[in-house]
Design a protein around this motif. Structure first.
Motif, PDB file in Angstrom:
ATOM      1  N   VAL A  43       0.841  -1.190   0.000  1.00 37.80           N
ATOM      2  CA  VAL A  43       0.000   0.000   0.000  1.00 37.80           C
ATOM      3  C   VAL A  43       0.879   1.244   0.000  1.00 37.80           C
ATOM      4  O   VAL A  43       0.729   2.148  -0.828  1.00 37.80           O
ATOM      5  CB  VAL A  43      -0.932   0.035   1.227  1.00 37.80           C
ATOM      6  CG1 VAL A  43      -1.677   1.377   1.282  1.00 37.80           C
ATOM      7  CG2 VAL A  43      -1.934  -1.104   1.202  1.00 37.80           C
ATOM      8  N   VAL A  44       1.817   1.282   0.937  1.00 38.48           N
ATOM      9  CA  VAL A  44       2.703   2.440   1.070  1.00 38.48           C
ATOM     10  C   VAL A  44       3.523   2.644  -0.198  1.00 38.48           C
ATOM     11  O   VAL A  44       3.684   3.769  -0.689  1.00 38.48           O
ATOM     12  CB  VAL A  44       3.631   2.276   2.301  1.00 38.48           C
ATOM     13  CG1 VAL A  44       4.651   3.411   2.351  1.00 38.48           C
ATOM     14  CG2 VAL A  44       2.808   2.255   3.581  1.00 38.48           C
ATOM     15  N   GLU A  45       4.044   1.564  -0.743  1.00 38.23           N
ATOM     16  CA  GLU A  45       4.845   1.653  -1.964  1.00 38.23           C
ATOM     17  C   GLU A  45       4.035   2.267  -3.112  1.00 38.23           C
ATOM     18  O   GLU A  45       4.502   3.176  -3.818  1.00 38.23           O
ATOM     19  CB  GLU A  45       5.337   0.263  -2.368  1.00 38.23           C
ATOM     20  CG  GLU A  45       6.233   0.239  -3.596  1.00 38.23           C
ATOM     21  CD  GLU A  45       7.693   0.535  -3.286  1.00 38.23           C
ATOM     22  OE1 GLU A  45       8.514   0.471  -4.231  1.00 38.23           O
ATOM     23  OE2 GLU A  45       8.018   0.804  -2.107  1.00 38.23           O
ATOM     24  N   GLY A  46       2.812   1.770  -3.287  1.00 37.67           N
ATOM     25  CA  GLY A  46       1.969   2.288  -4.351  1.00 37.67           C
ATOM     26  C   GLY A  46       1.631   3.752  -4.154  1.00 37.67           C
ATOM     27  O   GLY A  46       1.602   4.538  -5.114  1.00 37.67           O
ATOM     28  N   LEU A  47       1.382   4.146  -2.922  1.00 37.48           N
ATOM     29  CA  LEU A  47       1.051   5.547  -2.629  1.00 37.48           C
ATOM     30  C   LEU A  47       2.267   6.450  -2.816  1.00 37.48           C
ATOM     31  O   LEU A  47       2.158   7.545  -3.381  1.00 37.48           O
ATOM     32  CB  LEU A  47       0.522   5.674  -1.198  1.00 37.48           C
ATOM     33  CG  LEU A  47      -0.794   4.958  -0.899  1.00 37.48           C
ATOM     34  CD1 LEU A  47      -1.145   5.104   0.576  1.00 37.48           C
ATOM     35  CD2 LEU A  47      -1.938   5.486  -1.765  1.00 37.48           C
ATOM     36  N   ALA A  48       3.434   5.987  -2.342  1.00 40.56           N
ATOM     37  CA  ALA A  48       4.651   6.801  -2.469  1.00 40.56           C
ATOM     38  C   ALA A  48       5.007   7.014  -3.933  1.00 40.56           C
ATOM     39  O   ALA A  48       5.368   8.126  -4.342  1.00 40.56           O
ATOM     40  CB  ALA A  48       5.808   6.140  -1.727  1.00 40.56           C
ATOM     41  N   ARG A  49       4.903   5.970  -4.733  1.00 44.08           N
ATOM     42  CA  ARG A  49       5.257   6.079  -6.157  1.00 44.08           C
ATOM     43  C   ARG A  49       4.179   6.797  -6.968  1.00 44.08           C
ATOM     44  O   ARG A  49       4.399   7.141  -8.121  1.00 44.08           O
ATOM     45  CB  ARG A  49       5.553   4.696  -6.733  1.00 44.08           C
ATOM     46  CG  ARG A  49       6.819   4.072  -6.159  1.00 44.08           C
ATOM     47  CD  ARG A  49       7.204   2.797  -6.858  1.00 44.08           C
ATOM     48  NE  ARG A  49       8.351   2.179  -6.214  1.00 44.08           N
ATOM     49  CZ  ARG A  49       9.618   2.476  -6.458  1.00 44.08           C
ATOM     50  NH1 ARG A  49       9.917   3.419  -7.351  1.00 44.08           N
ATOM     51  NH2 ARG A  49      10.595   1.847  -5.818  1.00 44.08           N
ATOM     52  N   SER A  50       3.014   7.035  -6.347  1.00 45.23           N
ATOM     53  CA  SER A  50       1.959   7.807  -7.000  1.00 45.23           C
ATOM     54  C   SER A  50       2.036   9.284  -6.642  1.00 45.23           C
ATOM     55  O   SER A  50       1.300  10.091  -7.212  1.00 45.23           O
ATOM     56  CB  SER A  50       0.581   7.257  -6.614  1.00 45.23           C
ATOM     57  OG  SER A  50       0.433   5.927  -7.058  1.00 45.23           O
ATOM     58  N   GLY A  51       2.871   9.634  -5.673  1.00 42.87           N
ATOM     59  CA  GLY A  51       3.065  11.030  -5.335  1.00 42.87           C
ATOM     60  C   GLY A  51       2.352  11.531  -4.105  1.00 42.87           C
ATOM     61  O   GLY A  51       2.293  12.745  -3.871  1.00 42.87           O
ATOM     62  N   VAL A  52       1.792  10.623  -3.298  1.00 43.42           N
ATOM     63  CA  VAL A  52       1.201  11.066  -2.028  1.00 43.42           C
ATOM     64  C   VAL A  52       2.290  11.750  -1.201  1.00 43.42           C
ATOM     65  O   VAL A  52       3.404  11.238  -1.077  1.00 43.42           O
ATOM     66  CB  VAL A  52       0.587   9.874  -1.260  1.00 43.42           C
ATOM     67  CG1 VAL A  52       0.236  10.264   0.176  1.00 43.42           C
ATOM     68  CG2 VAL A  52      -0.649   9.369  -1.987  1.00 43.42           C
ATOM     69  N   GLY A  53       1.961  12.905  -0.634  1.00 41.94           N
ATOM     70  CA  GLY A  53       2.996  13.734  -0.017  1.00 41.94           C
ATOM     71  C   GLY A  53       3.187  13.578   1.472  1.00 41.94           C
ATOM     72  O   GLY A  53       4.249  13.931   2.006  1.00 41.94           O
ATOM     73  N   LYS A  54       2.176  13.040   2.179  1.00 38.69           N
ATOM     74  CA  LYS A  54       2.269  12.950   3.636  1.00 38.69           C
ATOM     75  C   LYS A  54       1.784  11.583   4.099  1.00 38.69           C
ATOM     76  O   LYS A  54       0.712  11.134   3.693  1.00 38.69           O
ATOM     77  CB  LYS A  54       1.432  14.052   4.292  1.00 38.69           C
ATOM     78  CG  LYS A  54       1.849  15.458   3.891  1.00 38.69           C
ATOM     79  CD  LYS A  54       0.872  16.488   4.432  1.00 38.69           C
ATOM     80  CE  LYS A  54       1.202  17.872   3.894  1.00 38.69           C
ATOM     81  NZ  LYS A  54       0.223  18.883   4.357  1.00 38.69           N
TER      82      LYS A  54
END
Length: 253
Positions: free
Chosen positions: A37-48
């Motif tokens: 989940v975190v990996e997908g969000l980080a690579r999608s540009g979630v900032g916080k």
């Protein structure tokens, strides 16, 4: 000017990237599902990010958890995942709680400024409490159902908890949420019938525990350790990441 999220921008536009960069997503449970989940969000540009997990990485996590390698064994999961996020996006803001989420330990962990909460916890009591508190604060929440003892990643679906079937964890969650007056919850669940783990004397965690020093909840205390494989919890985690991104970008919540 090209940047690390240029290919994503081609799909969701500059405004979509801006929404993600300004969003704060809390992920509870940084294990087989939660790391992806975190990996997908980080690579999608979630900032916080807010990461919550009390566990340290164990040798037995290597088969399915993104942060688990020989070099990271023994380190807190939230610390390793924080470092990975910052290697992907140095501008990201990451808050970590090395804590086991339960009703009596939730104080100070759930903040009003979260844009989304992801439940990737494997303890029923914690899952129910987290969902109830998210609903009470009107924070969008998505919950992972059982990913253990499964072999077919194509059986995952996104649904409301009250439209699920087959999954034993989803059944318990339906019953408990109904008692608490919760009438909806987005979940990712599998329609695959759980397999029975083939535990032998050599593969028994209770007989050969290798949890690193400092582990507060050792696997040897579990009634039964579920079987797992690399390509099942990872798929569930990436499906969840996709739902969070789409909900934020297209304002579906």
């Amino acid at each position: 000017m090209l940047h690390e999220f240029s290919r994503t921008e081609l799909l969701i536009g500059a405004e979509g990237l801006r929404k993600l960069a300004q969003s704060k997503v809390a992920v509870f449970g940084i294990g087989g599902v939660g790391t992806f989940v975190v990996e997908g969000l980080a690579r999608s540009g979630v900032g916080k990010f807010v990461l919550v997990d009390d566990d340290c990485i164990c040798l037995t996590n290597i088969n399915r958890q993104l942060h688990a390698t020989r070099k990271t064994i023994g380190r807190p999961k939230v610390e390793v995942m924080r470092d990975r996020i910052l290697e992907i996006n140095p501008k990201a803001e990451v808050t970590i709680f090395q804590a086991f989420y339960l009703p009596d330990t939730s104080e100070g962990i759930i903040a009003n400024d979260y844009d989304y909460i992801v439940d990737a916890i494997d303890t029923v009591t914690a899952k129910i409490d987290l969902v109830c508190k998210a609903k009470a604060k009107n924070i969008p929440v998505i919950s992972s159902m059982g990913a253990g003892n499964k072999l077919d990643p194509t059986k995952f679906e996104v649904a409301d908890i009250f439209n699920t079937s087959v999954c034993p964890l989803a059944k318990v969650m339906r019953q408990e949420l109904r008692k608490r007056g919760i009438d909806s919850l987005k979940v990712v669940y599998s329609k695959e019938e759980p397999l029975k783990p083939v535990e032998t004397e050599n593969s028994s965690c209770s007989l050969h525990c290798v949890c690193p020093p400092g582990t507060t909840r050792k696997c040897s205390t579990r009634r039964q350790t579920p079987g797992s494989i690399a390509f099942v919890p990872s798929v569930a985690g990436l499906i969840i990441a996709g739902e969070v991104v789409k909900d934020i970008v297209f304002e579906r919540v």
